[in-house]
Design a protein around this motif. Structure first.
Motif, mmCIF file in Angstrom:
data_model
loop_
_atom_site.group_PDB
_atom_site.id
_atom_site.type_symbol
_atom_site.label_atom_id
_atom_site.label_comp_id
_atom_site.label_asym_id
_atom_site.label_seq_id
_atom_site.Cartn_x
_atom_site.Cartn_y
_atom_site.Cartn_z
ATOM 1 N N LYS A 229 0.934 -1.071 0.131
ATOM 2 C CA LYS A 229 -0.091 -0.004 -0.041
ATOM 3 C C LYS A 229 0.797 1.146 0.017
ATOM 4 O O LYS A 229 0.529 2.328 -0.472
ATOM 5 N N SER A 230 2.117 1.068 0.726
ATOM 6 C CA SER A 230 2.711 2.289 0.702
ATOM 7 C C SER A 230 4.321 2.062 0.675
ATOM 8 O O SER A 230 4.661 0.644 1.152
ATOM 9 N N LYS A 231 5.229 2.922 0.907
ATOM 10 C CA LYS A 231 6.584 2.663 0.683
ATOM 11 C C LYS A 231 6.970 1.908 1.938
ATOM 12 O O LYS A 231 8.045 1.326 1.849
ATOM 13 N N GLU A 232 6.235 2.311 3.090
ATOM 14 C CA GLU A 232 6.633 1.613 4.323
ATOM 15 C C GLU A 232 6.765 0.029 4.421
ATOM 16 O O GLU A 232 7.163 -0.555 5.311
ATOM 17 N N ASP A 233 5.747 -0.336 3.327
ATOM 18 C CA ASP A 233 5.572 -1.770 3.335
ATOM 19 C C ASP A 233 6.911 -2.364 2.525
ATOM 20 O O ASP A 233 6.893 -3.943 2.670
ATOM 21 N N THR A 234 7.783 -1.575 2.189
ATOM 22 C CA THR A 234 8.766 -2.398 1.272
ATOM 23 C C THR A 234 10.117 -1.903 1.621
ATOM 24 O O THR A 234 10.269 -1.187 2.359
ATOM 25 N N VAL A 235 10.865 -2.822 1.217
ATOM 26 C CA VAL A 235 12.387 -2.399 1.229
ATOM 27 C C VAL A 235 13.172 -2.822 -0.052
ATOM 28 O O VAL A 235 12.494 -3.451 -0.746
ATOM 29 N N PRO A 236 14.326 -1.901 -0.412
ATOM 30 C CA PRO A 236 14.882 -2.234 -1.839
ATOM 31 C C PRO A 236 15.258 -3.706 -1.932
ATOM 32 O O PRO A 236 15.835 -4.331 -0.836
ATOM 33 N N PHE A 237 15.211 -4.030 -3.115
ATOM 34 C CA PHE A 237 15.806 -5.566 -3.103
ATOM 35 C C PHE A 237 16.847 -5.749 -2.660
ATOM 36 O O PHE A 237 17.367 -6.760 -2.017
ATOM 37 N N HIS A 238 17.970 -5.035 -3.027
ATOM 38 C CA HIS A 238 19.384 -4.806 -2.575
ATOM 39 C C HIS A 238 19.664 -3.812 -1.517
ATOM 40 O O HIS A 238 19.046 -2.837 -1.591
ATOM 41 N N PRO A 239 20.284 -4.068 -0.192
ATOM 42 C CA PRO A 239 20.703 -5.551 0.078
ATOM 43 C C PRO A 239 19.978 -6.438 0.701
ATOM 44 O O PRO A 239 20.215 -7.594 1.034
ATOM 45 N N TYR A 240 18.532 -5.994 1.054
ATOM 46 C CA TYR A 240 17.803 -6.783 1.971
ATOM 47 C C TYR A 240 17.596 -8.145 1.546
ATOM 48 O O TYR A 240 17.764 -9.379 2.061
ATOM 49 N N TYR A 241 17.173 -8.277 0.049
ATOM 50 C CA TYR A 241 17.009 -9.715 -0.306
ATOM 51 C C TYR A 241 17.863 -10.369 -0.957
ATOM 52 O O TYR A 241 17.912 -11.416 -0.907
ATOM 53 N N THR A 242 19.103 -9.663 -1.518
ATOM 54 C CA THR A 242 20.113 -10.178 -1.917
ATOM 55 C C THR A 242 20.937 -11.100 -0.791
ATOM 56 O O THR A 242 21.201 -12.206 -0.874
ATOM 57 N N VAL A 243 20.972 -10.474 0.367
ATOM 58 C CA VAL A 243 21.548 -11.155 1.485
ATOM 59 C C VAL A 243 20.700 -12.218 2.102
ATOM 60 O O VAL A 243 21.278 -13.253 2.256
ATOM 61 N N LYS A 244 19.263 -12.003 1.992
ATOM 62 C CA LYS A 244 18.310 -13.122 2.477
ATOM 63 C C LYS A 244 18.359 -14.318 1.328
ATOM 64 O O LYS A 244 18.634 -15.327 1.669
ATOM 65 N N ASP A 245 18.388 -14.024 0.285
ATOM 66 C CA ASP A 245 18.207 -15.097 -0.752
ATOM 67 C C ASP A 245 19.758 -15.610 -0.728
ATOM 68 O O ASP A 245 20.022 -16.812 -0.880
ATOM 69 N N GLY A 246 20.801 -14.836 -0.724
ATOM 70 C CA GLY A 246 22.137 -15.494 -0.452
ATOM 71 C C GLY A 246 22.250 -16.536 0.640
ATOM 72 O O GLY A 246 22.661 -17.506 0.354
ATOM 73 N N PHE A 247 21.771 -16.147 1.690
ATOM 74 C CA PHE A 247 21.922 -17.201 2.877
ATOM 75 C C PHE A 247 21.088 -18.445 2.424
ATOM 76 O O PHE A 247 21.481 -19.742 2.622
ATOM 77 N N ALA A 248 19.885 -18.254 1.892
ATOM 78 C CA ALA A 248 19.063 -19.169 1.639
ATOM 79 C C ALA A 248 19.735 -20.363 0.505
ATOM 80 O O ALA A 248 19.616 -21.441 0.694
ATOM 81 N N ILE A 249 20.276 -19.667 -0.439
ATOM 82 C CA ILE A 249 20.922 -20.322 -1.543
ATOM 83 C C ILE A 249 22.106 -21.093 -0.979
ATOM 84 O O ILE A 249 22.394 -22.297 -1.169
ATOM 85 N N SER A 250 22.747 -20.508 0.120
ATOM 86 C CA SER A 250 23.980 -21.118 0.664
ATOM 87 C C SER A 250 23.672 -22.440 1.504
ATOM 88 O O SER A 250 24.218 -23.571 1.181
ATOM 89 N N VAL A 251 22.465 -22.326 2.276
ATOM 90 C CA VAL A 251 21.916 -23.494 2.927
ATOM 91 C C VAL A 251 21.519 -24.495 1.827
ATOM 92 O O VAL A 251 21.779 -25.812 2.171
ATOM 93 N N PHE A 252 20.796 -24.105 0.843
ATOM 94 C CA PHE A 252 20.350 -24.898 0.053
ATOM 95 C C PHE A 252 21.446 -25.791 -0.880
ATOM 96 O O PHE A 252 21.519 -27.103 -0.978
#
Lengths: 439, 285
Positions: A229-252
């Motif tokens: 609904k608003s900007k406060e619902d989101t974070v920029p993909f990088h670095p937030y999701y690059t690091v979270k996906d990166g962690f998940a990828i490493s575990v996978f």
């Protein structure tokens, strides 16, 4: 790709390039600043995992193709030569072979996540359909790839699956002959399967591009199913999701590496280490684990053509799912009844997988002789797979449409931030922005 | 993976029709391979070189009379991780033990002066020669049965080395009531369906099958150079270990690579976890 671009060219060259080919703007908008819901859980990391898997399969596949010989007399031995004489050939081949299993494992998690959180619903129908196309292309690619080592299961699996096309009335046999390039699965078949196995991954990569494009127009769904609904619902993909996906990828990768290095053959069939012999049919022809549920649906129907129709229908059903679902609420977090049926659906898929691995006449409960019902024993895998298949179709065509009309969902939050921000331990509003400025 | 109890319809087409036929299907059975403790078990497992050497001797003196190993070259015996690897000879073609083992065996070649087919002692670069010229010759000498190639045998059967060990050491006198064709031998570990040869109680059909291979090993058949006992079970164990190495000669390299890869990934994951925690520290989610 959507919304306002935040890219600002910093140098003269970037400004020059931006007015000619805005590729840096594109990269910035899709992979760096892309506004992503801040409440995505780990089930959302499988998109990144899948992108990595596609990359791994293409890279290892290209290397394997440098050493592989697509000829019925040499294919089996060329794969063994890769394993024995090519430097690190064993690593490349085991990575590729187990990679197929890991790719499917990830795609199944990705799809079940989608079903649970209602991600296929408006406005993401096209995104979902593109995903279904990728899935079917993956199945084709995996099937063609499994034929290439030219082991016993490669050959006889190819015979069984290509014969399915022969079930089509009138034109079926002609199409089969055309597909084989002859009157049996033979050298021309192996050659064209190799060609297609090399082609399809690049088609998949293209559709993945569309898939990501279609993702970036409406943006990600999220565990609440409530749109951003608003900007406060989101974070920029990088670095937030690059690091979270990166962690998940490493575990996978830990899981993946455990298979590659310590049990590289457990997911495959031992008999495929015997070179194909058209005159000797293996006792039990089974596909790889990831195709077993559909194989079970195929065999559940006591008519070959109708079995093929049911198996195809099970896949086609996925394409129309967005229009079968009548519920206004996306996430099953707020649909307790739907959640129950969903878990039974997962169970049904697993049961179908087990059925696909067993001979139809095997007894489900050993020692219990059961009784004959219509054409088969009630205690056999035929009947179990019929029950599983029935639930599979009922889930999509009966339960999903009816449930949306009859159930009473739990209250849905107004926005993504509401449930989290009302949480006592949460941080103040606006904390999402610019983490790089904090320690 | 689970392939018990499915009668094979001769054509691939019929595989699909089989569940519909409703006829009683015969069941293929075999005994569960007996689990053995192997030196190469587990993520840190390594081949026991001396066991591989003994196993090679069993293969060479017994198995190779009927079974080919078409994927094996003599040089493989001296390569890293092989039974006769010697760090002094990183190129196995220089290894004197491998050279002499190869030299013991005659292989076919073509005399380039005359074009005649000749026999000469093998070199490390040669393949293990096959005992029969072709499949027909192999079947003719073995009562119609084809002795399978052993290169991949430890990967090509469920149970791998345990299966090979159980089969080789598991020949039994057929139970009363089991009448096998001449040239067939009863082995509970060999997959088969003995219903047709069984004249006892209908529900007591013995497990296993009739194999065309006569019991190949006897106590003391092979004399090991290291003085290791050579009961049937010892010979079977050693040759099973050798065949496991032959099927997977890079297993040691794979496992040691894997341990390193897992340690790396574990550290990498921990670092990423802390990065994740740090970056997300101030975001409520």
């Amino acid at each position: 790709m959507s919304g306002h671009s935040t890219y600002e060219p910093k140098t003269g060259f970037e400004r020059w390039l931006d007015s000619r080919l805005p590729i840096l703007r594109f990269a910035q908008d899709t992979m760096v600043s892309f506004p992503t819901p801040k409440n995505l859980n780990y089930w959302w990391t499988f998109g990144g995992i899948l992108a990595m898997m596609l990359g791994i399969q293409i890279v290892t596949g290209i290397i394997l193709a440098m050493h592989y010989v697509p000829h019925v007399d040499y294919a089996f031995n060329s794969v063994e030569r890769i394993m024995r004489d090519v430097n690190y050939g064993w690593l490349v081949r085991y990575t590729h072979a187990n990679g197929a299993s890991m790719f499917f494992l990830a795609v199944y998690v990705h799809m079940f996540r989608n079903l649970y959180y209602g991600s296929y619903k408006a406005p993401r129908e096209v995104l979902w359909i593109l995903g279904c196309i990728i899935y079917i292309l993956m199945m084709g690619t995996a099937f063609f790839g499994y034929v290439l080592p030219w082991g016993q299961m490669s050959f006889h699996g190819a015979v069984v699956i290509t014969n399915l096309i022969g079930a089509i009335p009138l034109v079926g046999p002609s199409i089969t002959t055309w597909l084989w390039g002859g009157f049996a699965v033979d050298d021309p078949t192996l050659n064209r399967f190799f060609s297609l196995h090399y082609l399809l991954p690049f088609v998949i990569a293209g559709v993945v591009g569309l898939h990501i494009w279609a993702l970036h127009v409406p943006g990600n769904n999220n565990p609440t199913g409530v749109e951003v609904k608003s900007k406060e619902d989101t974070v920029p993909f990088h670095p937030y999701y690059t690091v979270k996906d990166g962690f998940a990828i490493s575990v996978f990768l830990i899981l993946y590496a455990s298979f590659v290095f310590f049990m590289p053959n457990v997911l495959g069939d031992a008999i495929n280490y015997v070179q194909a012999n058209p005159l000797q049919t293996p006792l039990h022809i089974v596909p790889e684990w990831y195709l077993l549920p559909f194989y079970a649906i195929l065999r559940a129907v006591p008519n070959k053509l109708m079995g093929v129709v049911a198996m195809g229908g099970a896949l086609i059903t996925l394409f129309v799912l967005p229009w079968l679902d009548t519920s206004k609420v996306k996430s099953m977090r707020y649909r307790p009844t739907a959640r129950l049926y969903f878990f039974i659906f997962i169970l049904a898929c697993l049961v179908l997988g087990v059925c696909g691995a067993h001979a139809p006449d095997d007894l489900v409960i050993p020692g219990f002789s059961g009784l004959q019902f219509l054409d088969a024993n009630i205690n056999s895998y035929v009947w179990l797979s019929r029950i599983g298949a029935l639930y599979y179709f009922a889930y999509f065509y009966v339960i999903t449409p009816l449930l949306g009309l009859t159930e009473t969902p739990l209250p849905v939050p107004d926005s993504i931030s509401t449930p989290v921000l009302s949480h006592p331990a949460s941080a103040p509003t606006g904390a999402a922005a610019s983490p790089e400025k904090r320690g | 993976m689970l392939r018990k109890g499915f009668a094979v319809a001769a054509l691939g087409l019929a595989v699909l029709a089989a569940p519909l036929a409703g006829t009683a299907v015969a069941a293929t059975t075999q005994a569960e391979p007996t689990e053995q403790a192997w030196s190469f078990d587990g993520p840190f497992g390594k081949f026991d070189k001396e066991q591989l050497q003994r196993g090679y001797k069993v293969y060479r003196e017994v198995c190779s009379a009927c079974h080919s190993m078409n994927l094996m070259y003599f040089r493989n015996l001296g390569q890293k991780g092989g039974p006769f690897y010697d760090p002094k000879y990183p190129n196995p073609n220089d290894n004197p033990v491998v050279k002499s083992l190869a030299h013991d065996i005659q292989v076919k070649d073509v005399d380039t002066d005359t074009g005649d087919v000749v026999s000469r002692p093998a070199t490390p670069a040669d393949k293990f020669p096959a005992p029969f010229a072709n499949e027909y010759a192999a079947r003719a000498s073995n009562g119609g049965a084809l002795p399978p190639d052993l290169s991949d045998m430890a990967k090509a059967r469920e149970g791998g080395p345990n299966y090979i060990y159980s089969l080789l050491s598991g020949f039994k006198q057929p139970p009363a009531g089991l009448k096998l064709d001449p040239g067939k031998y009863y082995n509970p570990w060999f997959p088969g369906d003995l219903t047709g040869s069984w004249h006892g109680a209908k529900d007591k059909v013995p497990e296993g099958g009739a194999i065309g291979m006569p019991p190949p090993l006897t106590d003391g058949k092979v004399t090991f150079d290291d003085g290791h006992p050579s009961k049937i079970k010892d010979e079977a164990r050693d040759v099973a270990a050798f065949l496991t190495w032959a099927a997977e000669p890079k297993m040691e390299e794979r496992k040691s690579f894997g341990v390193g890869a897992l340690i790396y990934l574990l550290i990498f994951s921990i670092l990423l976890w802390f990065s994740y925690k740090k970056i997300w520290k101030n975001v409520a989610h």
